[in-house]
Design a protein around this motif. Structure first.
Motif, PDB file in Angstrom:
ATOM      1  N   ARG A 127       0.835  -1.213   0.000  1.00  0.00           N
ATOM      2  CA  ARG A 127       0.000   0.000   0.000  1.00  0.00           C
ATOM      3  C   ARG A 127       0.861   1.251   0.000  1.00  0.00           C
ATOM      4  N   LEU A 128       1.922   1.258   0.807  1.00  0.00           N
ATOM      5  CA  LEU A 128       2.772   2.449   0.900  1.00  0.00           C
ATOM      6  C   LEU A 128       3.534   2.702  -0.392  1.00  0.00           C
ATOM      7  N   ILE A 129       4.115   1.651  -0.970  1.00  0.00           N
ATOM      8  CA  ILE A 129       4.878   1.874  -2.203  1.00  0.00           C
ATOM      9  C   ILE A 129       3.950   2.267  -3.343  1.00  0.00           C
ATOM     10  N   GLY A 130       2.706   1.751  -3.319  1.00  0.00           N
ATOM     11  CA  GLY A 130       1.735   2.171  -4.328  1.00  0.00           C
ATOM     12  C   GLY A 130       1.412   3.656  -4.217  1.00  0.00           C
ATOM     13  N   ARG A 131       1.240   4.136  -2.991  1.00  0.00           N
ATOM     14  CA  ARG A 131       1.005   5.573  -2.788  1.00  0.00           C
ATOM     15  C   ARG A 131       2.187   6.393  -3.277  1.00  0.00           C
ATOM     16  N   ALA A 132       3.378   5.944  -2.949  1.00  0.00           N
ATOM     17  CA  ALA A 132       4.576   6.684  -3.352  1.00  0.00           C
ATOM     18  C   ALA A 132       4.692   6.724  -4.872  1.00  0.00           C
ATOM     19  N   GLN A 133       4.410   5.611  -5.533  1.00  0.00           N
ATOM     20  CA  GLN A 133       4.494   5.577  -6.994  1.00  0.00           C
ATOM     21  C   GLN A 133       3.479   6.515  -7.631  1.00  0.00           C
ATOM     22  N   ARG A 134       2.269   6.526  -7.099  1.00  0.00           N
ATOM     23  CA  ARG A 134       1.242   7.425  -7.663  1.00  0.00           C
ATOM     24  C   ARG A 134       1.631   8.880  -7.482  1.00  0.00           C
ATOM     25  N   ALA A 135       2.202   9.220  -6.324  1.00  0.00           N
ATOM     26  CA  ALA A 135       2.620  10.607  -6.079  1.00  0.00           C
ATOM     27  C   ALA A 135       3.726  11.009  -7.042  1.00  0.00           C
ATOM     28  N   VAL A 136       4.715  10.140  -7.216  1.00  0.00           N
ATOM     29  CA  VAL A 136       5.832  10.442  -8.114  1.00  0.00           C
ATOM     30  C   VAL A 136       5.328  10.586  -9.552  1.00  0.00           C
ATOM     31  N   ARG A 137       4.418   9.695  -9.960  1.00  0.00           N
ATOM     32  CA  ARG A 137       3.884   9.773 -11.312  1.00  0.00           C
ATOM     33  C   ARG A 137       3.121  11.083 -11.518  1.00  0.00           C
ATOM     34  N   THR A 138       2.372  11.496 -10.513  1.00  0.00           N
ATOM     35  CA  THR A 138       1.621  12.753 -10.604  1.00  0.00           C
ATOM     36  C   THR A 138       2.556  13.932 -10.842  1.00  0.00           C
ATOM     37  N   VAL A 139       3.649  13.969 -10.094  1.00  0.00           N
ATOM     38  CA  VAL A 139       4.583  15.090 -10.213  1.00  0.00           C
ATOM     39  C   VAL A 139       5.285  15.078 -11.565  1.00  0.00           C
ATOM     40  N   LEU A 140       5.794  13.918 -11.969  1.00  0.00           N
ATOM     41  CA  LEU A 140       6.579  13.849 -13.201  1.00  0.00           C
ATOM     42  C   LEU A 140       5.737  14.075 -14.453  1.00  0.00           C
ATOM     43  N   GLU A 141       4.447  13.749 -14.389  1.00  0.00           N
ATOM     44  CA  GLU A 141       3.582  13.914 -15.558  1.00  0.00           C
ATOM     45  C   GLU A 141       2.841  15.247 -15.558  1.00  0.00           C
ATOM     46  N   ALA A 142       3.030  16.056 -14.520  1.00  0.00           N
ATOM     47  CA  ALA A 142       2.301  17.322 -14.418  1.00  0.00           C
ATOM     48  C   ALA A 142       2.785  18.317 -15.472  1.00  0.00           C
ATOM     49  N   THR A 143       1.885  19.179 -15.875  1.00  0.00           N
ATOM     50  CA  THR A 143       2.225  20.197 -16.874  1.00  0.00           C
ATOM     51  C   THR A 143       3.276  21.163 -16.334  1.00  0.00           C
ATOM     52  N   VAL A 144       3.153  21.534 -15.062  1.00  0.00           N
ATOM     53  CA  VAL A 144       4.129  22.483 -14.501  1.00  0.00           C
ATOM     54  C   VAL A 144       5.531  21.867 -14.491  1.00  0.00           C
ATOM     55  N   THR A 145       5.620  20.543 -14.358  1.00  0.00           N
ATOM     56  CA  THR A 145       6.927  19.875 -14.405  1.00  0.00           C
ATOM     57  C   THR A 145       7.455  19.857 -15.825  1.00  0.00           C
ATOM     58  N   ARG A 146       6.600  19.482 -16.785  1.00  0.00           N
ATOM     59  CA  ARG A 146       7.039  19.404 -18.188  1.00  0.00           C
ATOM     60  C   ARG A 146       7.454  20.768 -18.720  1.00  0.00           C
ATOM     61  N   ARG A 147       6.821  21.828 -18.216  1.00  0.00           N
ATOM     62  CA  ARG A 147       7.172  23.176 -18.681  1.00  0.00           C
ATOM     63  C   ARG A 147       8.386  23.755 -17.962  1.00  0.00           C
ATOM     64  N   GLY A 148       8.937  23.016 -17.022  1.00  0.00           N
ATOM     65  CA  GLY A 148      10.139  23.471 -16.331  1.00  0.00           C
ATOM     66  C   GLY A 148       9.887  24.485 -15.233  1.00  0.00           C
ATOM     67  N   LEU A 149       8.632  24.615 -14.763  1.00  0.00           N
ATOM     68  CA  LEU A 149       8.339  25.588 -13.718  1.00  0.00           C
ATOM     69  C   LEU A 149       8.828  25.129 -12.347  1.00  0.00           C
ATOM     70  N   LEU A 150       9.193  23.843 -12.237  1.00  0.00           N
ATOM     71  CA  LEU A 150       9.706  23.324 -10.967  1.00  0.00           C
ATOM     72  C   LEU A 150      11.132  22.783 -11.134  1.00  0.00           C
ATOM     73  N   ASP A 151      11.850  23.312 -12.119  1.00  0.00           N
ATOM     74  CA  ASP A 151      13.181  22.787 -12.428  1.00  0.00           C
ATOM     75  C   ASP A 151      14.134  22.836 -11.246  1.00  0.00           C
ATOM     76  N   ASP A 152      14.003  23.856 -10.391  1.00  0.00           N
ATOM     77  CA  ASP A 152      14.950  24.006  -9.293  1.00  0.00           C
ATOM     78  C   ASP A 152      14.821  22.883  -8.263  1.00  0.00           C
TER      79      ASP A 152
END
Length: 291
Positions: A127-152
């Motif tokens: 359950r915990l690793i599933g939550r962690a994977q979903r959170a990471v996927r959300t961040v990496l696939e987000a538009t703000v990430t792809r546009r480089g707004l969180l590059d730092d």
């Protein structure tokens, strides 16, 4: 949940799991041995090679008879030599292929220990690793990430490291939980409790620490989702001029409060987007790797 890979595992190995998951073995299984046709099925491989050689020799003899009957002697002789060379080269290729390890098996063998499968985790850890994977996927696939707004925040480096670290700890917790259950199956004694009590407390502390890490990932993903929503709202607001023009064409003397509302909303939305991006960055920095 999906398998968890160490950050340095090649992308090709990750894609391989999508097509040939049967090649991957759990963490507690021995490292796969080098596999070739000879090591897996020597009898079948030997039989196949014999059939191949028989076909080549038989085909060569038939071709030789045909050429001898219809072609000049010199041409037939050179043709027979050429066919024999082709047959020898093809046979050598078949022999080499039977002795070479399949690329998929080789990749899994070399990367063993650098990936963890769903069966490597018990229910609590899963359950915990599933939550962690979903959170990471959300961040990496987000538009703000792809546009480089969180590059730092360096998500592409930090998050895979964090996910692999969490997965390794959860795997160890799974093993220790199973070990504790196994040891406690027998008759309970004061001596056994004296040993298992501190171990259970240590395991509980580790579980709580990992839960806090996963909570941080969840919080970061929530902030990124909020920033994404604000970014989508900003994109929608770019159509405001078209609505203003539409009102001007259809309601020239209409209520101007709607137009003013667009302007006010644009100002407020810029502030919201800035706050959302900053909040996401702040949450992301809590996950930063040590220097």
């Amino acid at each position: 949940m999906e398998p968890v890979f160490a950050p340095d595992v090649p992308e090709g190995v990750r894609r391989l799991h999508e097509h040939r998951p049967d090649l991957f073995v759990p963490a507690d299984a021995p490292r796969p041995k080098r596999q070739t046709s000879w090591s897996v099925a020597p009898g079948n491989t030997f039989g196949t090679l014999l059939v191949w050689i028989a076909v080549c020799v038989g085909g060569w003899i038939l071709a030789l008879i045909f050429m001898a009957g219809f072609l000049p002697t010199a041409v037939a002789a050179w043709g027979a030599v050429a066919l024999a060379g082709v047959a020898i080269l093809a046979t050598g290729g078949v022999f080499a292929k039977s002795a070479v390890e399949d690329r998929g098996h080789k990749a899994v063998r070399l990367q063993h220990g650098k990936y963890l499968l769903p069966e490597d985790f018990d229910e609590d850890a899963g359950r915990l690793i599933g939550r962690a994977q979903r959170a990471v996927r959300t961040v990496l696939e987000a538009t703000v990430t792809r546009r480089g707004l969180l590059d730092d925040v360096k998500n592409e480096l930090v998050l895979p490291e964090q996910l692999w670290e969490i997965a390794q700890v959860l795997r160890e917790q799974t093993v220790l939980r199973a070990r504790q259950r196994e040891v406690a199956r027998g008759m309970a004694t004061a001596e056994l409790e004296a040993v298992l009590g501190p171990q259970r407390r240590a395991l509980a502390l580790s579980v709580e620490a990992i839960k806090r890490k996963v909570d941080l990932l969840d919080r970061y993903a929530d902030r990124v989702r909020s920033a994404d929503a604000a970014l989508r709202a900003e994109a929608a607001l770019e159509d405001g001029d078209r609505y203003i023009e539409l009102l001007a064409r259809t309601e020239p003397a209409g209520d101007t409060s709607v137009v003013q509302g667009f302007a006010d909303e644009a100002t407020a939305l810029k502030d919201t987007l800035t706050r959302s991006i900053n909040a996401a960055r702040d949450a992301g920095r809590t996950l930063a790797l040590p220097e």
